[in-house]
Write a protein that holds these residues in place. Structure first.
Motif, PDB file in Angstrom:
ATOM      1  N   GLY A 178       0.817  -1.204   0.000  1.00 18.45           N
ATOM      2  CA  GLY A 178       0.000   0.000   0.000  1.00 18.45           C
ATOM      3  C   GLY A 178       0.849   1.252   0.000  1.00 18.45           C
ATOM      4  O   GLY A 178       0.644   2.167  -0.820  1.00 18.45           O
ATOM      5  N   ALA A 179       1.805   1.322   0.913  1.00 20.05           N
ATOM      6  CA  ALA A 179       2.708   2.464   0.940  1.00 20.05           C
ATOM      7  C   ALA A 179       3.635   2.461  -0.274  1.00 20.05           C
ATOM      8  O   ALA A 179       3.979   3.519  -0.812  1.00 20.05           O
ATOM      9  CB  ALA A 179       3.533   2.447   2.231  1.00 20.05           C
ATOM     10  N   GLY A 180       4.023   1.270  -0.728  1.00 16.00           N
ATOM     11  CA  GLY A 180       4.901   1.181  -1.896  1.00 16.00           C
ATOM     12  C   GLY A 180       4.267   1.704  -3.163  1.00 16.00           C
ATOM     13  O   GLY A 180       4.961   2.230  -4.045  1.00 16.00           O
ATOM     14  N   ALA A 181       2.952   1.568  -3.296  1.00 15.21           N
ATOM     15  CA  ALA A 181       2.270   2.088  -4.482  1.00 15.21           C
ATOM     16  C   ALA A 181       2.413   3.600  -4.574  1.00 15.21           C
ATOM     17  O   ALA A 181       2.684   4.159  -5.652  1.00 15.21           O
ATOM     18  CB  ALA A 181       0.791   1.690  -4.450  1.00 15.21           C
ATOM     19  N   VAL A 182       2.239   4.281  -3.451  1.00 15.05           N
ATOM     20  CA  VAL A 182       2.368   5.742  -3.454  1.00 15.05           C
ATOM     21  C   VAL A 182       3.827   6.142  -3.653  1.00 15.05           C
ATOM     22  O   VAL A 182       4.124   7.094  -4.384  1.00 15.05           O
ATOM     23  CB  VAL A 182       1.814   6.324  -2.142  1.00 15.05           C
ATOM     24  N   ASP A 183       4.747   5.430  -3.007  1.00 18.59           N
ATOM     25  CA  ASP A 183       6.175   5.717  -3.197  1.00 18.59           C
ATOM     26  C   ASP A 183       6.571   5.552  -4.661  1.00 18.59           C
ATOM     27  O   ASP A 183       7.352   6.349  -5.204  1.00 18.59           O
ATOM     28  CB  ASP A 183       7.024   4.792  -2.324  1.00 18.59           C
ATOM     29  N   ALA A 184       6.049   4.513  -5.301  1.00 20.03           N
ATOM     30  CA  ALA A 184       6.370   4.292  -6.714  1.00 20.03           C
ATOM     31  C   ALA A 184       5.838   5.420  -7.578  1.00 20.03           C
ATOM     32  O   ALA A 184       6.501   5.843  -8.534  1.00 20.03           O
ATOM     33  CB  ALA A 184       5.792   2.949  -7.168  1.00 20.03           C
ATOM     34  N   GLN A 185       4.668   5.938  -7.249  1.00 23.86           N
ATOM     35  CA  GLN A 185       4.128   7.063  -8.002  1.00 23.86           C
ATOM     36  C   GLN A 185       4.958   8.323  -7.783  1.00 23.86           C
ATOM     37  O   GLN A 185       5.238   9.071  -8.741  1.00 23.86           O
ATOM     38  CB  GLN A 185       2.671   7.325  -7.572  1.00 23.86           C
ATOM     39  N   VAL A 186       5.406   8.548  -6.560  1.00 26.27           N
ATOM     40  CA  VAL A 186       6.208   9.732  -6.253  1.00 26.27           C
ATOM     41  C   VAL A 186       7.551   9.686  -6.969  1.00 26.27           C
ATOM     42  O   VAL A 186       8.036  10.702  -7.493  1.00 26.27           O
ATOM     43  CB  VAL A 186       6.403   9.859  -4.726  1.00 26.27           C
ATOM     44  N   THR A 187       8.162   8.507  -7.019  1.00 19.99           N
ATOM     45  CA  THR A 187       9.474   8.365  -7.648  1.00 19.99           C
ATOM     46  C   THR A 187       9.399   8.157  -9.155  1.00 19.99           C
ATOM     47  O   THR A 187      10.445   8.070  -9.809  1.00 19.99           O
ATOM     48  CB  THR A 187      10.237   7.195  -7.014  1.00 19.99           C
ATOM     49  N   GLY A 188       8.197   8.036  -9.719  1.00 21.48           N
ATOM     50  CA  GLY A 188       8.036   7.896 -11.155  1.00 21.48           C
ATOM     51  C   GLY A 188       8.123   6.483 -11.685  1.00 21.48           C
ATOM     52  O   GLY A 188       8.203   6.296 -12.906  1.00 21.48           O
TER      53      GLY A 188
END
Length: 222
Positions: A178-188
């Motif tokens: 769940g947190a990784g999905a947002v991190d992946a979006q932030v980092t592109g």
């Protein structure tokens, strides 16, 4: 069967509206935990942007655990749970209705307020949308898994601590992705893989968790 499911959901929602303090406690806990981190860490936006998704998800996980104690306890105390077990409708369907009502009361408010809290961490609009989507996929899994733990510890002394010990290890993969999905979006990098895994968690949990919770309720009542 569908009428019974709807009746259980509406009954639990009505009872929840009569006990608004319990509902607001979960929501306020989520808001306070998420809001305190920026005050403690400082105003550095790059740091907040990196830690924001994890903080929001940890707060949602803890808030979900906070509300597990009242999932079956009220019905267990007043004897309603025994009638549900003896009802002609499948217990799995009735338990699914209670889990759905629990998510509507404790999970859905977190999903709705999460974008507003995410603004404190400088998350972009796309990242906020991914955060909402990950919570929509992940918080039902938390409720489904938590229902099994709540049913297993029903009526036991210190049941709240035992529920935490049982369900917390099973919550960790949901938290990571769940947190990784947002991190992946932030980092592109793109959140598709993480969201797909959350969906893969949701499907078997939706199929097996109500059955397992019903089986655990029968054991707890014997």
């Amino acid at each position: 069967m569908w009428a019974a499911l709807r009746c259980v959901v509406m009954r639990d929602l009505t009872l929840a509206m009569r006990r608004r303090a319990d509902v607001l406690t979960t929501l306020f806990f989520f808001v306070i935990v998420v809001s305190l981190f920026p005050l403690g860490v400082g105003p550095e936006m790059d740091t907040l942007r990196l830690m924001g998704p994890g903080v929001v998800w940890v707060a949602a996980l803890l808030a979900s655990m906070l509300s597990l104690g009242r999932l079956f306890s009220g019905d267990y105390i007043d004897g309603t749970l025994e009638h549900l077990v003896l009802a002609p409708q499948p217990l799995t369907v009735l338990v699914l209705g209670k889990i759905a009502a629990h998510w509507l009361v404790s999970g859905l408010p977190l999903v709705l307020i999460a974008p507003l809290l995410g603004l404190q961490y400088g998350l972009s609009t796309d990242a906020l949308w991914v955060l909402v989507l990950s919570l929509i996929l992940g918080t039902p899994v938390l409720s489904l898994i938590g229902a099994v733990g709540a049913a297993l510890t029903l009526g036991l002394r210190g049941g709240g601590v035992l529920v935490s010990l049982l369900v917390l290890p099973l919550y960790i993969p949901v938290l990571i992705f769940g947190a990784g999905a947002v991190d992946a979006q932030v980092t592109g990098l793109g959140p598709q893989a993480h969201l797909s895994l959350l969906g893969a968690f949701l499907v078997p949990a939706l199929v097996f968790a109500p059955w397992a919770a019903g089986w655990a309720l029968r054991i707890s009542l014997e």
